[in-house]
Write an enzyme that holds these catalytic residues in place. Structure first.
Site, PDB file in Angstrom:
ATOM      1  N   ASP A  12       0.830  -1.209   0.000  1.00  0.00           N
ATOM      2  CA  ASP A  12       0.000   0.000   0.000  1.00  0.00           C
ATOM      3  C   ASP A  12       0.862   1.255   0.000  1.00  0.00           C
ATOM      4  O   ASP A  12       0.862   2.035   0.966  1.00  0.00           O
ATOM      5  CB  ASP A  12      -0.970  -0.040   1.189  1.00  0.00           C
ATOM      6  N   LYS A  34       0.626  -7.943  -2.927  1.00  0.00           N
ATOM      7  CA  LYS A  34      -0.586  -7.398  -3.542  1.00  0.00           C
ATOM      8  C   LYS A  34      -0.332  -6.007  -4.109  1.00  0.00           C
ATOM      9  O   LYS A  34       0.102  -5.111  -3.389  1.00  0.00           O
ATOM     10  CB  LYS A  34      -1.718  -7.330  -2.507  1.00  0.00           C
ATOM     11  N   ASP A  61      -4.857  -6.438  -7.522  1.00  0.00           N
ATOM     12  CA  ASP A  61      -6.144  -6.129  -6.881  1.00  0.00           C
ATOM     13  C   ASP A  61      -6.760  -4.886  -7.522  1.00  0.00           C
ATOM     14  O   ASP A  61      -6.744  -3.806  -6.940  1.00  0.00           O
ATOM     15  CB  ASP A  61      -5.879  -5.919  -5.374  1.00  0.00           C
ATOM     16  N   LEU A  62      -7.267  -5.054  -8.761  1.00  0.00           N
ATOM     17  CA  LEU A  62      -7.857  -3.902  -9.464  1.00  0.00           C
ATOM     18  C   LEU A  62      -9.378  -3.986  -9.523  1.00  0.00           C
ATOM     19  O   LEU A  62     -10.025  -3.069 -10.023  1.00  0.00           O
ATOM     20  CB  LEU A  62      -7.266  -3.778 -10.883  1.00  0.00           C
ATOM     21  N   LYS A  63      -9.949  -5.067  -9.086  1.00  0.00           N
ATOM     22  CA  LYS A  63     -11.418  -5.231  -8.999  1.00  0.00           C
ATOM     23  C   LYS A  63     -12.115  -4.762 -10.267  1.00  0.00           C
ATOM     24  O   LYS A  63     -12.907  -3.810 -10.246  1.00  0.00           O
ATOM     25  CB  LYS A  63     -11.957  -4.466  -7.785  1.00  0.00           C
ATOM     26  N   HIS A  65     -14.692  -4.145 -13.129  1.00  0.00           N
ATOM     27  CA  HIS A  65     -16.155  -4.098 -13.133  1.00  0.00           C
ATOM     28  C   HIS A  65     -16.568  -3.280 -14.350  1.00  0.00           C
ATOM     29  O   HIS A  65     -16.522  -2.047 -14.329  1.00  0.00           O
ATOM     30  CB  HIS A  65     -16.637  -3.430 -11.829  1.00  0.00           C
ATOM     31  N   ASP A  66     -16.965  -3.974 -15.423  1.00  0.00           N
ATOM     32  CA  ASP A  66     -17.289  -3.267 -16.663  1.00  0.00           C
ATOM     33  C   ASP A  66     -18.146  -4.201 -17.518  1.00  0.00           C
ATOM     34  O   ASP A  66     -18.547  -5.263 -17.035  1.00  0.00           O
ATOM     35  CB  ASP A  66     -15.968  -2.882 -17.371  1.00  0.00           C
ATOM     36  N   ILE A  67     -18.382  -3.848 -18.776  1.00  0.00           N
ATOM     37  CA  ILE A  67     -19.161  -4.754 -19.629  1.00  0.00           C
ATOM     38  C   ILE A  67     -18.317  -6.013 -19.887  1.00  0.00           C
ATOM     39  O   ILE A  67     -17.077  -5.968 -19.812  1.00  0.00           O
ATOM     40  CB  ILE A  67     -19.580  -4.080 -20.960  1.00  0.00           C
ATOM     41  N   PRO A  68     -18.990  -7.147 -20.174  1.00  0.00           N
ATOM     42  CA  PRO A  68     -18.259  -8.420 -20.289  1.00  0.00           C
ATOM     43  C   PRO A  68     -17.073  -8.377 -21.251  1.00  0.00           C
ATOM     44  O   PRO A  68     -15.985  -8.862 -20.933  1.00  0.00           O
ATOM     45  CB  PRO A  68     -19.342  -9.400 -20.766  1.00  0.00           C
ATOM     46  N   THR A  70     -15.132  -5.901 -22.158  1.00  0.00           N
ATOM     47  CA  THR A  70     -14.002  -5.134 -21.618  1.00  0.00           C
ATOM     48  C   THR A  70     -13.304  -5.909 -20.502  1.00  0.00           C
ATOM     49  O   THR A  70     -12.071  -5.949 -20.439  1.00  0.00           O
ATOM     50  CB  THR A  70     -14.516  -3.766 -21.093  1.00  0.00           C
ATOM     51  N   THR A 125     -16.067  -4.462   2.215  1.00  0.00           N
ATOM     52  CA  THR A 125     -16.245  -4.404   3.675  1.00  0.00           C
ATOM     53  C   THR A 125     -16.530  -2.978   4.161  1.00  0.00           C
ATOM     54  O   THR A 125     -16.921  -2.783   5.298  1.00  0.00           O
ATOM     55  CB  THR A 125     -15.016  -4.974   4.418  1.00  0.00           C
ATOM     56  N   ARG A 217      -0.696  -3.446   7.333  1.00  0.00           N
ATOM     57  CA  ARG A 217      -0.070  -2.694   8.414  1.00  0.00           C
ATOM     58  C   ARG A 217       0.345  -3.527   9.613  1.00  0.00           C
ATOM     59  O   ARG A 217       1.248  -3.118  10.335  1.00  0.00           O
ATOM     60  CB  ARG A 217      -1.011  -1.565   8.841  1.00  0.00           C
TER      61      ARG A 217
HETATM   62  O1  C5P Z   1      -3.175  -2.764   6.491  1.00  0.00           O
HETATM   63  P1  C5P Z   1      -4.262  -3.763   6.333  1.00  0.00           P
HETATM   64  O2  C5P Z   1      -3.877  -5.164   6.793  1.00  0.00           O
HETATM   65  O3  C5P Z   1      -5.573  -3.305   6.933  1.00  0.00           O
HETATM   66  O4  C5P Z   1      -4.453  -3.854   4.758  1.00  0.00           O
HETATM   67  C1  C5P Z   1      -5.416  -4.673   4.183  1.00  0.00           C
HETATM   68  C2  C5P Z   1      -5.318  -4.614   2.696  1.00  0.00           C
HETATM   69  O5  C5P Z   1      -6.453  -5.309   2.178  1.00  0.00           O
HETATM   70  C3  C5P Z   1      -5.368  -3.215   2.092  1.00  0.00           C
HETATM   71  O6  C5P Z   1      -4.613  -3.233   0.870  1.00  0.00           O
HETATM   72  C4  C5P Z   1      -6.828  -3.022   1.772  1.00  0.00           C
HETATM   73  O7  C5P Z   1      -7.040  -2.142   0.699  1.00  0.00           O
HETATM   74  C5  C5P Z   1      -7.246  -4.436   1.379  1.00  0.00           C
HETATM   75  N1  C5P Z   1      -8.653  -4.739   1.518  1.00  0.00           N
HETATM   76  C6  C5P Z   1      -9.341  -4.587   2.716  1.00  0.00           C
HETATM   77  N2  C5P Z   1     -10.677  -4.880   2.780  1.00  0.00           N
HETATM   78  C7  C5P Z   1     -11.312  -5.325   1.689  1.00  0.00           C
HETATM   79  C8  C5P Z   1     -10.632  -5.507   0.492  1.00  0.00           C
HETATM   80  C9  C5P Z   1      -9.282  -5.189   0.433  1.00  0.00           C
HETATM   81  O8  C5P Z   1      -8.769  -4.203   3.713  1.00  0.00           O
HETATM   82  N3  C5P Z   1     -12.575  -5.648   1.770  1.00  0.00           N
END
Ligand code: C5P
Length: 240
Positions: A12, A34, A61-63, A65-68, A70, A125, A217
């Protein structure tokens, strides 16, 4: 799986050099790092090539989300980059996820590379029951929605989902033992929660059935990061 294979360390940071410094620091201890949207947007695909060149794996981790069409092409591009794992939003629908999975197979066969693992993000989350109902307009209970989307991901041919530690058991019972569960929100008992609200310890998450833990972290922000990582590895070993 060995404990060191289960940890995915979140890079991060926004800078290419800063990210590589973290990889260098931890490369003898874990296998996977990641790369999220902040790092990818600032450093570009080269960061993936550089991490791979150090013999390490990348969860992109780019998630998507677009038309199929793309998303299928983006999946193809991710496979060509040589990522180990990447993700799409399950709320993009069944056809989008199916085409993403097919894009991967095509790219992997064409380039003769290992097919990356494809994960679905169910409900972020950061979204709670009130936001789901009042802002997004979904009337289902959160658990029902998460379970529904995880099953949709399974039906579309995805390898697994990214999920909150609280949802592990529910997803495991709905989607079976072969379905991967990757979980962030992990905090050892000795680490501060930071901005994470519903956390679990590494031991609890593994005991409930998580395959991979995304950790940031509680390793990188500790006074002795390597020592923190070693403690977590030990904890996972005991849980496994
Ligand atoms: O520092 P920490 O352990 O909280 O980092 C968690 C990592 O997981 C971060 O890169 C955060 O963006 C990612 N993440 C998250 N919750 C999600 C999806 C991804 O904390 N639902």
């Amino acid at each position: 799986m060995e404990p060191k294979e289960r940890i995915i360390l979140a890079l991060d940071v926004s800078g290419h050099e800063g990210a590589l410094d973290i990889v260098k620091q931890f490369k003898d201890h874990i296998d996977t790092f990641k790369v999220g949207s902040e790092l990818f947007t600032s450093a570009g695909p080269k960061i993936i090539q550089d991490i791979n060149a150090m013999g390490k794996k990348v969860f992109l981790d780019l998630k998507f989300h677009d038309i199929p069409n793309t998303v299928s092409r983006s999946a193809h591009a991710a496979a060509e980059l040589g990522v180990f794992m990447f993700n799409v939003h399950t709320m993009g629908g069944l056809e989008m996820m199916k085409q993403a999975a097919q894009g991967l197979v095509k790219a992997s066969l064409k380039k003769n590379i290992k097919r990356p693992k494809l994960l679905g993000v169910t409900v972020l989350t950061s979204i709670d029951q009130d936001i789901l109902r009042d802002e997004i307009g979904i009337q289902h209970r959160m658990a029902t929605q998460v379970k529904h989307l995880a099953k949709l991901a399974l039906d579309a041919g995805l390898d697994g989902v990214v999920a909150s530690p609280q949802d592990i058991e529910m997803i495991r019972s709905r989607c079976g033992s072969g379905f991967l569960i990757v979980t962030p929100g992990i905090r050892p008992s000795w680490a501060p929660p930071d901005d994470q609200k519903r956390t679990m310890t590494p031991k609890q998450a593994i005991a409930r059935g998580a395959d991979y833990l995304v950790i940031g972290r509680s390793v990188t922000a500790q006074p002795s990061p390597i020592k923190a990582l070693e403690l977590i590895l030990k904890e996972i070993e005991k849980a496994g």
